[in-house]
Design an enzyme around this catalytic site. Structure first.
Site, PDB file in Angstrom:
ATOM      1  NE  ARG A 166      -4.089  -1.852   0.227  1.00  0.00           N
ATOM      2  CZ  ARG A 166      -4.118  -3.106  -0.224  1.00  0.00           C
ATOM      3  NH1 ARG A 166      -3.068  -3.624  -0.845  1.00  0.00           N
ATOM      4  NH2 ARG A 166      -5.197  -3.841  -0.095  1.00  0.00           N
ATOM      5  CB  SER A 239      -9.134  -1.582   3.707  1.00  0.00           C
ATOM      6  OG  SER A 239      -9.354  -2.903   3.308  1.00  0.00           O
ATOM      7  CD  GLU A 335      -6.233   1.006   1.444  1.00  0.00           C
ATOM      8  OE1 GLU A 335      -5.928  -0.126   1.842  1.00  0.00           O
ATOM      9  OE2 GLU A 335      -7.103   1.218   0.579  1.00  0.00           O
TER      10      GLU A 335
HETATM   11  P1  FAD Z   1      -8.698   8.152  -6.036  1.00  0.00           P
HETATM   12  O1  FAD Z   1      -9.426   7.644  -4.834  1.00  0.00           O
HETATM   13  O2  FAD Z   1      -9.355   9.190  -6.843  1.00  0.00           O
HETATM   14  O3  FAD Z   1      -7.252   8.649  -5.579  1.00  0.00           O
HETATM   15  C1  FAD Z   1      -6.485   7.857  -4.691  1.00  0.00           C
HETATM   16  C2  FAD Z   1      -5.091   8.471  -4.571  1.00  0.00           C
HETATM   17  O4  FAD Z   1      -4.410   8.385  -5.825  1.00  0.00           O
HETATM   18  C3  FAD Z   1      -5.101   9.953  -4.231  1.00  0.00           C
HETATM   19  O5  FAD Z   1      -3.932  10.206  -3.484  1.00  0.00           O
HETATM   20  C4  FAD Z   1      -5.004  10.635  -5.584  1.00  0.00           C
HETATM   21  O6  FAD Z   1      -4.462  11.947  -5.510  1.00  0.00           O
HETATM   22  C5  FAD Z   1      -4.066   9.695  -6.297  1.00  0.00           C
HETATM   23  N1  FAD Z   1      -4.252   9.652  -7.757  1.00  0.00           N
HETATM   24  C6  FAD Z   1      -5.341   9.175  -8.444  1.00  0.00           C
HETATM   25  N2  FAD Z   1      -5.114   9.245  -9.763  1.00  0.00           N
HETATM   26  C7  FAD Z   1      -3.877   9.764  -9.930  1.00  0.00           C
HETATM   27  C8  FAD Z   1      -3.075  10.092 -11.050  1.00  0.00           C
HETATM   28  N3  FAD Z   1      -3.514   9.888 -12.307  1.00  0.00           N
HETATM   29  N4  FAD Z   1      -1.860  10.641 -10.835  1.00  0.00           N
HETATM   30  C9  FAD Z   1      -1.405  10.869  -9.588  1.00  0.00           C
HETATM   31  N5  FAD Z   1      -2.105  10.585  -8.469  1.00  0.00           N
HETATM   32  C10 FAD Z   1      -3.326  10.038  -8.642  1.00  0.00           C
HETATM   33  N6  FAD Z   1      -7.595  -0.992  -2.893  1.00  0.00           N
HETATM   34  C11 FAD Z   1      -6.748  -2.068  -2.922  1.00  0.00           C
HETATM   35  O7  FAD Z   1      -5.534  -1.895  -3.014  1.00  0.00           O
HETATM   36  N7  FAD Z   1      -7.227  -3.329  -2.849  1.00  0.00           N
HETATM   37  C12 FAD Z   1      -8.553  -3.609  -2.754  1.00  0.00           C
HETATM   38  O8  FAD Z   1      -8.942  -4.777  -2.690  1.00  0.00           O
HETATM   39  C13 FAD Z   1      -9.458  -2.515  -2.723  1.00  0.00           C
HETATM   40  N8  FAD Z   1     -10.798  -2.719  -2.607  1.00  0.00           N
HETATM   41  C14 FAD Z   1     -11.640  -1.665  -2.548  1.00  0.00           C
HETATM   42  C15 FAD Z   1     -13.018  -1.918  -2.428  1.00  0.00           C
HETATM   43  C16 FAD Z   1     -13.909  -0.868  -2.372  1.00  0.00           C
HETATM   44  C17 FAD Z   1     -15.390  -1.160  -2.251  1.00  0.00           C
HETATM   45  C18 FAD Z   1     -13.454   0.471  -2.479  1.00  0.00           C
HETATM   46  C19 FAD Z   1     -14.426   1.619  -2.460  1.00  0.00           C
HETATM   47  C20 FAD Z   1     -12.093   0.738  -2.575  1.00  0.00           C
HETATM   48  C21 FAD Z   1     -11.173  -0.333  -2.615  1.00  0.00           C
HETATM   49  N9  FAD Z   1      -9.784  -0.119  -2.718  1.00  0.00           N
HETATM   50  C22 FAD Z   1      -8.930  -1.191  -2.784  1.00  0.00           C
HETATM   51  C23 FAD Z   1      -9.232   1.245  -2.772  1.00  0.00           C
HETATM   52  C24 FAD Z   1      -9.275   1.856  -4.192  1.00  0.00           C
HETATM   53  O9  FAD Z   1     -10.075   1.100  -5.040  1.00  0.00           O
HETATM   54  C25 FAD Z   1      -7.880   1.976  -4.802  1.00  0.00           C
HETATM   55  O10 FAD Z   1      -7.021   2.715  -3.969  1.00  0.00           O
HETATM   56  C26 FAD Z   1      -7.894   2.634  -6.185  1.00  0.00           C
HETATM   57  O11 FAD Z   1      -6.626   2.524  -6.797  1.00  0.00           O
HETATM   58  C27 FAD Z   1      -8.302   4.107  -6.130  1.00  0.00           C
HETATM   59  O12 FAD Z   1      -8.541   4.540  -7.464  1.00  0.00           O
HETATM   60  P2  FAD Z   1      -9.269   5.932  -7.747  1.00  0.00           P
HETATM   61  O13 FAD Z   1      -9.188   6.178  -9.202  1.00  0.00           O
HETATM   62  O14 FAD Z   1     -10.619   5.921  -7.149  1.00  0.00           O
HETATM   63  O15 FAD Z   1      -8.310   6.928  -6.972  1.00  0.00           O
HETATM   64  N1  EPU Z   2     -11.705 -10.218   9.774  1.00  0.00           N
HETATM   65  C1  EPU Z   2     -12.231  -9.962  11.018  1.00  0.00           C
HETATM   66  N2  EPU Z   2     -13.359  -9.188  11.097  1.00  0.00           N
HETATM   67  C2  EPU Z   2     -13.959  -8.681   9.992  1.00  0.00           C
HETATM   68  C3  EPU Z   2     -13.401  -8.947   8.721  1.00  0.00           C
HETATM   69  C4  EPU Z   2     -12.253  -9.717   8.642  1.00  0.00           C
HETATM   70  O1  EPU Z   2     -11.732 -10.410  12.054  1.00  0.00           O
HETATM   71  O2  EPU Z   2     -14.968  -7.984  10.138  1.00  0.00           O
HETATM   72  C5  EPU Z   2     -10.503 -11.062   9.681  1.00  0.00           C
HETATM   73  C6  EPU Z   2     -10.776 -12.301   8.821  1.00  0.00           C
HETATM   74  O3  EPU Z   2     -11.284 -13.315   9.639  1.00  0.00           O
HETATM   75  C7  EPU Z   2      -9.443 -12.620   8.229  1.00  0.00           C
HETATM   76  C8  EPU Z   2      -8.711 -11.291   8.199  1.00  0.00           C
HETATM   77  O4  EPU Z   2      -9.485 -10.374   8.975  1.00  0.00           O
HETATM   78  O5  EPU Z   2      -8.706 -13.472   9.077  1.00  0.00           O
HETATM   79  C9  EPU Z   2      -8.484 -10.783   6.797  1.00  0.00           C
HETATM   80  O6  EPU Z   2      -9.734 -10.412   6.187  1.00  0.00           O
HETATM   81  P1  EPU Z   2      -9.862 -10.177   4.604  1.00  0.00           P
HETATM   82  O7  EPU Z   2      -9.475 -11.423   3.874  1.00  0.00           O
HETATM   83  O8  EPU Z   2     -11.208  -9.615   4.342  1.00  0.00           O
HETATM   84  O9  EPU Z   2      -8.733  -9.153   4.264  1.00  0.00           O
HETATM   85  P2  EPU Z   2      -8.315  -7.744   4.929  1.00  0.00           P
HETATM   86  O10 EPU Z   2      -6.960  -7.906   5.515  1.00  0.00           O
HETATM   87  O11 EPU Z   2      -9.357  -7.248   5.836  1.00  0.00           O
HETATM   88  C10 EPU Z   2      -7.121  -6.941   2.769  1.00  0.00           C
HETATM   89  C11 EPU Z   2      -7.030  -5.683   1.973  1.00  0.00           C
HETATM   90  C12 EPU Z   2      -8.219  -5.547   1.047  1.00  0.00           C
HETATM   91  C13 EPU Z   2      -8.239  -6.743   0.107  1.00  0.00           C
HETATM   92  C14 EPU Z   2      -8.351  -8.002   0.964  1.00  0.00           C
HETATM   93  C15 EPU Z   2      -8.319  -9.270   0.138  1.00  0.00           C
HETATM   94  C16 EPU Z   2      -5.780  -4.084   3.288  1.00  0.00           C
HETATM   95  C17 EPU Z   2      -5.830  -2.862   4.125  1.00  0.00           C
HETATM   96  N3  EPU Z   2      -6.951  -4.543   2.858  1.00  0.00           N
HETATM   97  O12 EPU Z   2      -8.239  -6.829   3.625  1.00  0.00           O
HETATM   98  O13 EPU Z   2      -8.054  -4.365   0.272  1.00  0.00           O
HETATM   99  O14 EPU Z   2      -9.314  -6.681  -0.782  1.00  0.00           O
HETATM  100  O15 EPU Z   2      -7.241  -8.057   1.884  1.00  0.00           O
HETATM  101  O16 EPU Z   2      -7.027  -9.513  -0.275  1.00  0.00           O
HETATM  102  O17 EPU Z   2      -4.692  -4.606   3.025  1.00  0.00           O
HETATM  103  C18 EPU Z   2      -8.544  -2.028   0.316  1.00  0.00           C
HETATM  104  O18 EPU Z   2      -7.318  -1.848   0.350  1.00  0.00           O
HETATM  105  O19 EPU Z   2      -9.366  -1.081   0.249  1.00  0.00           O
HETATM  106  C19 EPU Z   2      -9.052  -3.403   0.330  1.00  0.00           C
HETATM  107  C20 EPU Z   2     -10.351  -3.693   0.348  1.00  0.00           C
END
Ligand code: FAD
Ligand code: EPU
Length: 343
Positions: A166, A239, A335
């Site tokens: 991240r 997250s 995050e």
């Molecule tokens: P924004 O939210 O618009 O911006 C995020 C950051 O990037 C800001 O600092 C912004 O200034 C910068 N930025 C954006 N575009 C540019 C650019 N072109 N040049 C320079 N800087 C830029 N993230 C994960 O890693 N793993 C996940 O599993 C995951 N699951 C998600 C699930 C949900 C439901 C949601 C809502 C979010 C999740 N995220 C996850 C977070 C998010 O999807 C990512 O961080 C994604 O890359 C953000 O993209 P965005 O275009 O919305 O960026």
């Molecule tokens: N857990 C709990 N309580 C909850 C949910 C989860 O105790 O309410 C425990 C689960 O039991 C499991 C552990 O947490 O042991 C991990 O849960 P999960 O697999 O959902 O993954 P996470 O660590 O919570 C991370 C990323 C997610 C990504 C998932 C899947 C970060 C900060 N988050 O979540 O990314 O999708 O793994 O790989 O690293 C994001 O960055 O926005 C994001 C959604």
């Protein structure tokens, strides 16, 4: 249509997935990255603060933005070379999930575990998006950006991007780089990653014993939809906290005191621990203060039940940080980018 559109006093509520009301003094939406230098030279913009926004799925506005928001709406996918692996250059404004599905449709492997992550391609390198045992950095050859300090286009190779969990160069030099395109290298075939909790079980439920990348993608889609709240239904940014990385001794002690805590050893000897588990064990899962809440489905997700303001959501996030620190001695870090006066 090329060029850009300028909007003064622009509303941002529909441009962030937490659905927080905020405004930008000026918003410039780009469809042609080559016009960027000209726009950045406008007197009204030259000395203003800049914020690049993709789909706003990883930001929290705690106030209005007294500067210029640049929205990258550029499009284009170019396959530069093809063989056993392909070099593919993708414009920053392309939707990440559309790109992943396109690669799978073209028979490229690698991005299947990263399906359904919201946001743009240009944002993917910023926090090195990751899920289900993969991180995007592994497939990024280089990032093309406008360097606002040196006023030129730069190509940052993989090493220069300093990718980590991240994290990347872009987070350490905030505001300096405007990502305009990302260049990926994707193989035609590679060993699948199915060891992250739940994938193998889901493949078995699907009746798949010889999985292809698109099977893994389907399993990940199922797992994501069952775990994470959908921003179209309830405002959230995925997250809200990173999983903290602690030294081995603290991880050992936490694991001894709390056998249910998920702990992932890291290459450098430290351990990543589950922030969701810590937040749930500290009693915050499902709690609600007005319209600001912690999801009942996933303890790591801050949610907006309706009209929560940025400061209200941020105040709840800070309560969670303080509660986890007090109970476990572990400091959680947000995050998303937290933007605004009180951040
Ligand atoms: P924004 O939210 O618009 O911006 C995020 C950051 O990037 C800001 O600092 C912004 O200034 C910068 N930025 C954006 N575009 C540019 C650019 N072109 N040049 C320079 N800087 C830029 N993230 C994960 O890693 N793993 C996940 O599993 C995951 N699951 C998600 C699930 C949900 C439901 C949601 C809502 C979010 C999740 N995220 C996850 C977070 C998010 O999807 C990512 O961080 C994604 O890359 C953000 O993209 P965005 O275009 O919305 O960026
Ligand atoms: N857990 C709990 N309580 C909850 C949910 C989860 O105790 O309410 C425990 C689960 O039991 C499991 C552990 O947490 O042991 C991990 O849960 P999960 O697999 O959902 O993954 P996470 O660590 O919570 C991370 C990323 C997610 C990504 C998932 C899947 C970060 C900060 N988050 O979540 O990314 O999708 O793994 O790989 O690293 C994001 O960055 O926005 C994001 C959604």
């Amino acid at each position: 249509m090329g060029g850009y559109t300028l909007i003064e006093n622009a509303p941002l509520a529909n441009r962030n997935t937490l659905r927080v009301a905020a405004r930008a003094k000026l918003l410039a939406e780009f469809r042609d990255a080559s016009r960027l230098p000209e726009l950045l030279d406008f007197p009204a913009i030259r000395n203003s603060r800049l914020l690049v926004l993709g789909e706003g799925s990883n930001v929290l506005f705690t106030g209005d933005f007294d500067g210029t928001v640049l929205v990258m709406a550029t499009r284009g996918v170019q396959v530069e070379s093809d063989g056993d692996s392909a070099r593919i250059a993708v414009a920053a404004g392309e939707r990440w999930d559309d790109f992943v599905r396109w690669t799978l449709g073209q028979g490229y492997a690698g991005l299947e575990n990263l399906i359904l992550i919201p946001g743009t391609v240009g944002a993917a390198p910023i926090q090195n998006i990751g899920a289900y045992g993969c991180e995007v950095a592994e497939f990024i050859e280089s990032v093309e950006a406008w360097d606002t300090r040196e006023h030129c286009v730069v190509t940052l190779d993989h090493a220069a991007c300093a990718f980590a969990y991240r994290d990347s160069l872009f987070k350490h030099e905030p505001g300096r780089y405007i990502v305009t395109a990302v260049r990926f290298v994707l193989p035609r075939s590679r060993p699948l990653r199915t060891d992250y909790a739940g994938i193998n079980e889901q493949l078995a439920r699907m009746g798949v014993d010889k999985p292809a990348p698109f099977h893994v993608a389907e399993a990940v889609v199922h797992l994501r939809m069952s775990k994470l709240p959908d921003p179209a239904v309830i405002g959230n940014a995925g997250s809200f906290f990173k999983n903290p990385i602690v030294d081995a001794a603290l991880a050992e002690q936490l694991k001894r005191d709390h056998p249910g805590l998920a702990v992932w050893p890291q290459a450098d000897g430290r351990c990543k621990v589950s922030a969701a588990w810590l937040i749930e064990a500290a009693g915050f899962k499902g709690m609600r203060e007005g319209d600001a809440g912690i999801s009942q489905r996933h303890a790591l997700v801050l949610v907006n039940h309706g009209k929560a303001s940025g400061p209200e959501l941020w105040a709840l996030a800070q309560r969670v940080i303080a509660g986890v620190q007090e109970k476990f001695g572990v400091r959680l870090e947000p995050e998303p980018l937290v933007i605004g006066a009180s951040a």
